[in-house]
Design a protein around this motif. Structure first.
Motif, PDB file in Angstrom:
ATOM      1  N   PHE A  39       0.825  -1.215   0.000  1.00  0.00           N
ATOM      2  CA  PHE A  39       0.000   0.000   0.000  1.00  0.00           C
ATOM      3  C   PHE A  39       0.857   1.263   0.000  1.00  0.00           C
ATOM      4  O   PHE A  39       0.482   2.276   0.586  1.00  0.00           O
ATOM      5  N   GLU A 180       2.409   5.091   9.657  1.00  0.00           N
ATOM      6  CA  GLU A 180       1.809   6.392   9.388  1.00  0.00           C
ATOM      7  C   GLU A 180       2.873   7.485   9.373  1.00  0.00           C
ATOM      8  O   GLU A 180       2.864   8.368   8.508  1.00  0.00           O
ATOM      9  N   GLU A 186      -2.863   7.372   4.921  1.00  0.00           N
ATOM     10  CA  GLU A 186      -3.603   6.523   3.998  1.00  0.00           C
ATOM     11  C   GLU A 186      -2.987   5.132   3.932  1.00  0.00           C
ATOM     12  O   GLU A 186      -3.705   4.125   3.909  1.00  0.00           O
ATOM     13  N   THR A 187      -1.668   5.065   3.898  1.00  0.00           N
ATOM     14  CA  THR A 187      -1.006   3.758   3.889  1.00  0.00           C
ATOM     15  C   THR A 187      -1.307   2.998   5.177  1.00  0.00           C
ATOM     16  O   THR A 187      -1.633   1.805   5.151  1.00  0.00           O
ATOM     17  N   ARG A 189      -3.873   3.353   7.198  1.00  0.00           N
ATOM     18  CA  ARG A 189      -5.276   2.932   7.231  1.00  0.00           C
ATOM     19  C   ARG A 189      -5.502   1.721   6.329  1.00  0.00           C
ATOM     20  O   ARG A 189      -6.265   0.810   6.676  1.00  0.00           O
ATOM     21  N   SER A 190      -4.857   1.700   5.185  1.00  0.00           N
ATOM     22  CA  SER A 190      -5.004   0.563   4.279  1.00  0.00           C
ATOM     23  C   SER A 190      -4.459  -0.718   4.917  1.00  0.00           C
ATOM     24  O   SER A 190      -5.049  -1.790   4.782  1.00  0.00           O
ATOM     25  N   LYS A 193      -6.948  -1.923   7.568  1.00  0.00           N
ATOM     26  CA  LYS A 193      -8.090  -2.591   6.945  1.00  0.00           C
ATOM     27  C   LYS A 193      -7.711  -3.973   6.432  1.00  0.00           C
ATOM     28  O   LYS A 193      -8.461  -4.929   6.549  1.00  0.00           O
ATOM     29  N   ASP A 194      -6.529  -4.063   5.837  1.00  0.00           N
ATOM     30  CA  ASP A 194      -6.076  -5.345   5.299  1.00  0.00           C
ATOM     31  C   ASP A 194      -5.921  -6.386   6.398  1.00  0.00           C
ATOM     32  O   ASP A 194      -6.242  -7.566   6.209  1.00  0.00           O
TER      33      ASP A 194
END
Length: 337
Positions: A39, A180, A186-187, A189-190, A193-194
């Motif tokens: 990501f 972060e 964004e990375t 958070r990805s 989620k993953d």
């Protein structure tokens, strides 16, 4: 350092292995950093042991090392020092402590997971610093190492170039904070989620919820009342309503709160609502009136007063501070301190 610039080398993460290490203390951070590569992150992970051989974890599983610690002479961007249930034995292992000191000196950032904080403390790396560890061992850390300023219920703590975290899952939180910091929200958070984990667990949060911190009660009726508040913080939770759910008189309900929990029904409800508001402020963009309404405060002013009482801050300031994992807003020179 800006790792996202074109042509930047991957950030080097070194994970220390030793006999009796806790398996998840090792694999949790490794999974976070490895997943980040999908990501937008760029990490190179390596494991080291004293002699370069595999080690047997506290779970009986064997893990191979990539190289001996003496061969790891290049500078690591992050050194991960995991813990293990045998920390009392480990802190007496002079060779292991020397290894920790050597690897720390070759690293830009050192991060411990769970009882790995004891290794850092025994190596003298936490003297004068704030630190945390698993809540069960926090008192031991404070008593054995009085030069360490222990924060017993924080998920993770950063003091300069050293970070310490609580239990296994808090090591994941700490690793997400580093992702972060290195590659942006964004990375991170990805990755969260993953891995199906929560992103919004800033280091300053407590290891426990209000309900979990409450002393265990033997009264089934009182447990029902407590759980009803947690399940719906914005609901009606007057003393009369709580007593009705518990099947008790208001007077008896208030007495149980005092005798079993050492608090009042109103204070307990407000604590739960503050915690619910914290979660909304951390994870969403709802305006303060909506947050106040959803958590049972009714108005932003009531919400502000409650935050002032319990957190000594305002909802707006709390959101600004804890909207990320807690490190992304710092300047590069601060991150490397």
């Amino acid at each position: 350092m800006d790792p996202t610039r074109a042509g930047a080398s991957p950030l080097l993460v070194t994970v220390l292995l030793f006999p009796g290490v806790r398996l998840l203390d090792v694999t949790g951070p490794i999974e976070v950093f490895t997943a980040a590569d999908g990501f937008g992150g760029r990490y190179r992970i390596r494991t080291v042991s004293a002699d370069g051989r595999e080690v047997t974890t506290s779970a009986g599983t064997r893990i191979g090392a990539d190289l001996a610690a003496a061969e790891a002479t290049d500078t690591s961007d992050v050194l991960v020092v995991p813990g293990g249930p045998g920390w009392e034995r480990l802190i007496k292992d002079d060779a292991l402590l020397d290894l920790v000191r050597t690897l720390h000196a070759r690293s830009r950032r050192t991060a411990s997971v769970c009882t790995g904080a004891f290794l850092l403390a025994a190596a003298g790396l936490l003297d004068g610093r704030r630190a945390t560890t698993h809540w069960r061992q926090a008192r031991d850390l404070a008593l054995r190492f009085p030069a360490v300023r222990v924060e017993p219920d924080a998920l993770f703590v950063r003091d300069g170039a050293v970070m310490t975290s609580a239990g296994v899952s808090a090591g994941i939180d700490l690793s997400l904070a580093l992702v972060e910091e290195h590659f942006g929200g964004e990375t991170a958070r990805s990755v969260a989620k993953d891995l199906v984990v929560f992103m919004q667990r800033p280091g300053g949060q407590s290891q426990f919820s209000v309900r979990a911190r409450a002393p265990r009660t033997r009264q089934d009726a009182l447990r029902r009342a407590l759980d009803a508040v947690v399940q719906d913080p914005g609901g009606e939770h007057t003393l009369t309503a709580m007593a009705r759910r518990a099947g008790l008189s208001p007077r008896h309900t208030a007495r149980l709160f005092h005798d079993e929990l050492g608090t009042t029904p109103a204070r307990y409800v407000e604590q739960v609502r503050v915690e619910a508001a914290q979660a909304l402020l951390e994870s969403g963009d709802d305006p303060l009136p909506a947050v106040a309404r959803r958590t049972g405060f009714g108005s932003p002013e009531s919400l502000r007063r409650a935050f002032a009482r319990h957190l000594s801050t305002t909802p707006g300031a709390y959101r600004a501070r804890f909207r990320t994992t807690g490190t992304a807003g710092q300047a590069p020179e601060q991150r490397a301190s």
